[in-house]
Structure formats: structure tokens, C-alpha cells
Design a protein around this motif. Structure first.
Motif, PDB file in Angstrom:
ATOM      1  N   THR A 142       0.732  -1.206   0.088  1.00 47.11           N
ATOM      2  CA  THR A 142      -0.125  -0.124  -0.058  1.00 47.11           C
ATOM      3  C   THR A 142       1.002   1.169  -0.063  1.00 47.11           C
ATOM      4  O   THR A 142       0.587   2.151  -0.752  1.00 47.11           O
ATOM      5  CB  THR A 142      -0.938  -0.078   1.284  1.00 47.11           C
ATOM      6  N   ALA A 143       1.906   1.191   0.792  1.00 50.91           N
ATOM      7  CA  ALA A 143       2.755   2.326   1.086  1.00 50.91           C
ATOM      8  C   ALA A 143       3.585   2.649  -0.428  1.00 50.91           C
ATOM      9  O   ALA A 143       3.680   3.760  -0.931  1.00 50.91           O
ATOM     10  CB  ALA A 143       3.883   2.311   1.967  1.00 50.91           C
ATOM     11  N   ALA A 144       3.935   1.412  -1.010  1.00 51.06           N
ATOM     12  CA  ALA A 144       4.684   1.587  -2.465  1.00 51.06           C
ATOM     13  C   ALA A 144       3.674   2.205  -3.451  1.00 51.06           C
ATOM     14  O   ALA A 144       4.095   3.016  -4.172  1.00 51.06           O
ATOM     15  CB  ALA A 144       5.277   0.340  -2.554  1.00 51.06           C
ATOM     16  N   TRP A 145       2.488   1.689  -3.190  1.00 46.94           N
ATOM     17  CA  TRP A 145       1.621   2.107  -4.522  1.00 46.94           C
ATOM     18  C   TRP A 145       1.248   3.733  -4.393  1.00 46.94           C
ATOM     19  O   TRP A 145       0.974   4.166  -5.414  1.00 46.94           O
ATOM     20  CB  TRP A 145       0.235   1.112  -4.617  1.00 46.94           C
ATOM     21  N   ILE A 146       1.161   4.073  -3.042  1.00 48.60           N
ATOM     22  CA  ILE A 146       0.755   5.676  -2.859  1.00 48.60           C
ATOM     23  C   ILE A 146       1.960   6.257  -3.733  1.00 48.60           C
ATOM     24  O   ILE A 146       1.515   7.416  -4.255  1.00 48.60           O
ATOM     25  CB  ILE A 146       0.696   5.832  -1.488  1.00 48.60           C
ATOM     26  N   TRP A 147       3.139   6.065  -3.495  1.00 48.99           N
ATOM     27  CA  TRP A 147       4.367   6.794  -4.152  1.00 48.99           C
ATOM     28  C   TRP A 147       4.226   6.641  -5.636  1.00 48.99           C
ATOM     29  O   TRP A 147       4.359   7.227  -6.298  1.00 48.99           O
ATOM     30  CB  TRP A 147       5.442   6.322  -3.339  1.00 48.99           C
ATOM     31  N   ALA A 148       3.778   5.177  -5.976  1.00 50.47           N
ATOM     32  CA  ALA A 148       4.089   4.853  -7.469  1.00 50.47           C
ATOM     33  C   ALA A 148       2.959   5.312  -8.348  1.00 50.47           C
ATOM     34  O   ALA A 148       3.236   5.411  -9.693  1.00 50.47           O
ATOM     35  CB  ALA A 148       4.346   3.308  -7.508  1.00 50.47           C
ATOM     36  N   PHE A 149       1.773   5.625  -7.865  1.00 51.81           N
ATOM     37  CA  PHE A 149       0.616   6.079  -8.780  1.00 51.81           C
ATOM     38  C   PHE A 149       0.228   7.374  -8.194  1.00 51.81           C
ATOM     39  O   PHE A 149      -1.130   7.412  -7.688  1.00 51.81           O
ATOM     40  CB  PHE A 149      -0.222   4.796  -8.668  1.00 51.81           C
ATOM     41  N   PRO A 150       0.834   8.411  -8.298  1.00 54.73           N
ATOM     42  CA  PRO A 150       0.245   9.825  -7.927  1.00 54.73           C
ATOM     43  C   PRO A 150      -0.941  10.215  -8.588  1.00 54.73           C
ATOM     44  O   PRO A 150      -1.662  10.777  -7.939  1.00 54.73           O
ATOM     45  CB  PRO A 150       1.474  10.661  -8.112  1.00 54.73           C
ATOM     46  N   SER A 151      -1.198   9.883  -9.868  1.00 52.02           N
ATOM     47  CA  SER A 151      -2.594  10.165 -10.306  1.00 52.02           C
ATOM     48  C   SER A 151      -3.686   9.473  -9.739  1.00 52.02           C
ATOM     49  O   SER A 151      -4.802  10.141  -9.524  1.00 52.02           O
ATOM     50  CB  SER A 151      -2.384  10.058 -11.884  1.00 52.02           C
ATOM     51  N   LEU A 152      -3.572   8.392  -9.241  1.00 49.83           N
ATOM     52  CA  LEU A 152      -4.669   7.582  -8.437  1.00 49.83           C
ATOM     53  C   LEU A 152      -4.788   8.243  -7.251  1.00 49.83           C
ATOM     54  O   LEU A 152      -6.018   8.500  -6.688  1.00 49.83           O
ATOM     55  CB  LEU A 152      -4.085   6.144  -8.385  1.00 49.83           C
ATOM     56  N   ARG A 153      -3.689   8.538  -6.437  1.00 50.77           N
ATOM     57  CA  ARG A 153      -3.738   9.222  -5.382  1.00 50.77           C
ATOM     58  C   ARG A 153      -4.701  10.391  -5.265  1.00 50.77           C
ATOM     59  O   ARG A 153      -5.189  10.668  -4.193  1.00 50.77           O
ATOM     60  CB  ARG A 153      -2.359   9.380  -4.668  1.00 50.77           C
ATOM     61  N   HIS A 154      -4.353  11.327  -6.402  1.00 48.48           N
ATOM     62  CA  HIS A 154      -5.187  12.551  -6.491  1.00 48.48           C
ATOM     63  C   HIS A 154      -6.520  12.442  -6.923  1.00 48.48           C
ATOM     64  O   HIS A 154      -7.004  13.572  -7.268  1.00 48.48           O
ATOM     65  CB  HIS A 154      -3.801  13.412  -7.185  1.00 48.48           C
ATOM     66  N   VAL A 155      -7.115  11.363  -7.464  1.00 45.66           N
ATOM     67  CA  VAL A 155      -8.428  11.452  -7.839  1.00 45.66           C
ATOM     68  C   VAL A 155      -9.316  11.649  -6.822  1.00 45.66           C
ATOM     69  O   VAL A 155      -9.273  11.163  -5.646  1.00 45.66           O
ATOM     70  CB  VAL A 155      -8.660   9.925  -8.365  1.00 45.66           C
ATOM     71  N   ASN A 156     -10.248  12.754  -7.331  1.00 45.29           N
ATOM     72  CA  ASN A 156     -11.137  13.278  -6.196  1.00 45.29           C
ATOM     73  C   ASN A 156     -12.604  12.735  -6.508  1.00 45.29           C
ATOM     74  O   ASN A 156     -12.917  12.054  -5.652  1.00 45.29           O
ATOM     75  CB  ASN A 156     -11.249  14.879  -6.448  1.00 45.29           C
ATOM     76  N   LYS A 157     -13.083  12.811  -7.733  1.00 44.89           N
ATOM     77  CA  LYS A 157     -14.393  12.219  -8.035  1.00 44.89           C
ATOM     78  C   LYS A 157     -14.264  11.148  -9.071  1.00 44.89           C
ATOM     79  O   LYS A 157     -13.447  11.111  -9.908  1.00 44.89           O
ATOM     80  CB  LYS A 157     -15.183  13.406  -8.510  1.00 44.89           C
ATOM     81  N   PHE A 158     -15.252  10.194  -9.044  1.00 44.46           N
ATOM     82  CA  PHE A 158     -15.387   9.325 -10.129  1.00 44.46           C
ATOM     83  C   PHE A 158     -15.250   9.772 -11.273  1.00 44.46           C
ATOM     84  O   PHE A 158     -14.699   9.215 -12.550  1.00 44.46           O
ATOM     85  CB  PHE A 158     -16.509   8.524  -9.569  1.00 44.46           C
TER      86      PHE A 158
END
Length: 417
Positions: free
Chosen positions: A392-408
């Protein structure tokens, strides 16, 4: 996001028969899963047999899911669902025969599970592709939550009933219930109208079969939001799932019987139902990317508590919390995939998604069972939970675009960044 109430979802002409048919089929699959695992382990008391139970179901899915996705995009999705459920009902009938004649060679059970896994390769992506044709697009998040919540109801009652019936010494009765449920599902899905089908993708005779098969993979690779979402689920559950270890924990750690195993198997579903019911009434649409990461992290922590617990009540509560977190993750993951995929590509994209899910579930069972045979159940569960937290920690760093998704709505078919 504008969302309609759960009542309006149920007023959709096709949603009730769709969800009811899914309830019957999922109810049957949950009963069958708990009884097969218990029977095989009871025959051998060898953790590797649980690994083979998972592997027997995963191997056919590995080879059939991608071509299944292409067929789902080219032919009637409802008929494909009906055929796959009919084959799964046949598997229940074969397991019934094995139990009736008291055949204790686990290889017979593995053979049936190979056929069962072949049918499931078509069921999952076909159902996921059919749902957006049953309800309107703006209703999808609430419909996904309601659908997932009701499936968890079956996940609660199915294992408890399956464990109880088998505790009474009636394997024949449990598989008879499975056969009847699959049969009911086939009949009910026939009444589901297709109301929201989009214009299909133009057929190009020059496109080869391999290009069609791999179109879903290429689409996912070009969208980091979808790739990060489904790969997070793959590795978190593949490395951290504890469901395959439940028969060992029930017998050797918590010292309970098959009824207790059924309760443990249902514990995650209890948390999933509670959260799914809430989300079906109040679907949220803010900070969905980061919320999914937090949910997976909680899932890993709850599994860690279960791994070290020797008290049945604490183990049950830990699995309930894990289930609640998993429902939040599944709600976001499913909605992002559906919003990101055009209808003409749903079969192939959902097939790849199901391949990831199948890998995390069935292959995860093999990983857990084989690791338990080498290291023991408790060390395997502890290490798996720690892996989930690390992933989970690694994916937060590896996929910033996913981390920043606000709305569907931010995850549209055109969104690639």
C-alpha cells in the motif's frame, strides 16, 4: 456526482431480477467453497491440499479469461452468464455424486474444480459488463454498492449454512442446495432486460484474434488510474489474504468445528454488508483515490490482528473490520473501472480485471496454503499482512494520479494522466 436513491435503483426494471439471480449464484458458490475446502482438508489434514483447491480453480481462469473477454464483447452477455451458471450447477451435481458415494480421493475434487474455474472465467467479466446495461450511468456507484452489499449477505449466510449442513454429516444436502441455487439463477437472469447498451465497436475483419484479446490489457496499461487500482488489489490480497488459512486456524489455532469455520468465513462479509448498506444509501464522491489507499491499509492491519490472535471473538472482530475496509476499497475500485471503460471494451477490460482478482484470490490461496505447509499458518498470515501494508505504501508513491483522484467522473475513458 448526482446520485439516485437506492429506492430508484430497485425501481429499475432489470435490477431486481439481476440482483436476485446474482444472490442465488453467489449463495451457491459460497456454500460450495466452504464445504469443498473443509472436505479436502478433512481427508488429508495437509495444508497443501488447500493450495491445490485454489490452484485448480485459478489455472483455467488464467488461460480462459482473456479470450472470454473478447467473446463477451462480441456476443450476448446475458446468454454467456446463463451458460456459465449452468456449468457451475453441473459442478455442484458432480460434487454431490462424489459425496454420495463417499469418494475420498482429492484428485476427483480437483478435476471438478478445474471445470468450475473454467465456467467462472466467463461469469465474472460478463456480469460486470452487463450491470451498466441494466442501470443508468449516474446510478452505477449506488448500484455497485447495493450489489456488493447483497452479495455479502449471501457470503454471510452461505458459509454458515454450508458449515452447519456439513457438520450434520450431509455433504449431499449442501451440494443439492448449490445445484438448486445455480438453477434458480439461470432462470432469473433470463428476465433481465438490456436497456442501456451503447453502440458496439465496429467489427474490423482485419483485426486478428490476438489483437482483440490484448486490447483490454493495452487499454489498462494506458490508464494509470485503472492499472494502479486493480494491481493494488492484486498484490494486497495475493500476499496478505488469510481466507485460505481459515480451515487451519479453525482447527489448530482457535480449536473450533466446521460451524465455527463457517462463522469465520462469514465475518468479513458482516463488515462488508454494514458498509455496503451505508454506501448504497449514501454513496460518497470525494477524495476517492486516497480513501481507497487508507481502506487497503486498514485491511492489512486487521489481518495482522487476526494473524496473531488466539481468541475466537477477537479473530472474528478483526475479520469484520477487514471486510468493512475491503468493501470501501471494492466500491471505489469497481466504480473507477466502470467509469473509465467504454461499453464496447467492457468485456475485455473486465476480463483483465477478473484475471487480477482471480490471481489475488485463487493464486493467493495457493500462496497461503503452500507457505503454511512450509512455515506454518501463523508466520504465513503475519508476513502476508506486513506485505499488504508495504504494498500500500509503495503504491501511494508509484501512482500519484490515482492518489489525487477526487471524483469518479475524473476517471473517464479519455483520461490517461
Amino acid at each position: 456526482m448526482s446520485s439516485l436513491s437506492t429506492t430508484s435503483i430497485y425501481r429499475q426494471p432489470g435490477f431486481l431480477p439481476f440482483i436476485t439471480s446474482r444472490l442465488f449464484s453467489f449463495f451457491a458458490s459460497q456454500i460450495q467453497a466452504i464445504v469443498v475446502a473443509w472436505q479436502v482438508y478433512d481427508m488429508t489434514h495437509d495444508p497443501m491440499t488447500l493450495a491445490y483447491v485454489g490452484l485448480a480453480q485459478f489455472i483455467p481462469m488464467l488461460f480462459l479469461l482473456i479470450p472470454a473477454g473478447d467473446l463477451i464483447d462480441r456476443f450476448d452477455r446475458k446468454k454467456i452468464v446463463m451458460a456459465s451458471w449452468a456449468v457451475q450447477g453441473l459442478c455442484s451435481a458432480l460434487l454431490l455424486v462424489l459425496s454420495f458415494y463417499h469418494l475420498t480421493n482429492p484428485n476427483y475434487f480437483y478435476a471438478v474444480l478445474l471445470l468450475y474455474g473454467s465456467a467462472r472465467a466467463f461469469t465474472g467479466p460478463a456480469l460486470q459488463s452487463l450491470l451498466p446495461q441494466v442501470v443508468a450511468r449516474e446510478q452505477l456507484p449506488a448500484a455497485i454498492a447495493a450489489n456488493s452489499m447483497l452479495m455479502r449477505v449471501a457470503a454471510i449466510s452461505g458459509p454458515v449454512l454450508g458449515g452447519g449442513l456439513y457438520a450434520l454429516g450431509s455433504g449431499v444436502a449442501t451440494y443439492s442446495v448449490c445445484l438448486a441455487s445455480f438453477s434458480a439463477a439461470v432462470l432469473l437472469i433470463a428476465f433481465v432486460p438490456v436497456l442501456y447498451a451503447e453502440k458496439p465497436e465496429p467489427k474490423n475483419q482485419e483485426i486478428g484474434a490476438w489483437q482483440r484479446f490484448t486490447a483490454g490489457i493495452q487499454f489498462i496499461r494506458s490508464r494509470p488510474i485503472i492499472l494502479g487500482t486493480i494491481s493494488l488489489d492484486l498484490f494486497a490480497v495475493l500476499l496478505g489474504g488469510v481466507v485460505a488459512l481459515l480451515p487451519i486456524y479453525a482447527q489448530d489455532v482457535l480449536h473450533t468445528d466446521s460451524t465455527g469455520l463457517g462463522l469465520l468465513r462469514s465475518a468479513m462479509a458482516v463488515g462488508e454488508v454494514a458498509v455496503g448498506f451505508y454506501l448504497s444509501l449514501y454513496p460518497f464522491n470525494q477524495r476517492v483515490g486516497m480513501t481507497m489507499f487508507i481502506a487497503v491499509f486498514i485491511f492489512g492491519l486487521a489481518n495482522l490482528v487476526f494473524a496473531i490472535s488466539t481468541v475466537f471473538a477477537l479473530s472474528f472482530i478483526a475479520l469484520v473490520i477487514a471486510g468493512a475496509a475491503d468493501m470501501v476499497s471494492m466500491y471505489i475500485r469497481s466504480s473507477l473501472v466502470q467509469f473509465s471503460t467504454p461499453d464496447a471494451m467492457r468485456g475485455r477490460v473486465n476480463a483483465v480485471n477478473m484475471l487480477f482478482i482471480g490471481s489475488s484470490n485463487e493464486l493467493g490461496e495457493f500462496r497461503a496454503g503452500s507457505s503454511a505447509a512450509w512455515l506454518g499458518a501463523v508466520p504465513t498470515a503475519v508476513m502476508g499482512s506486513l506485505f499488504t501494508l508495504g504494498i500500500t505504501a509503495a503504491w501511494i508513491w508509484a501512482f500519484p494520479s490515482l492518489r489525487h483522484v477526487n471524483k469518479f467522473e475524473d476517471a473517464t475513458p479519455e483520461h490517461k494522466a
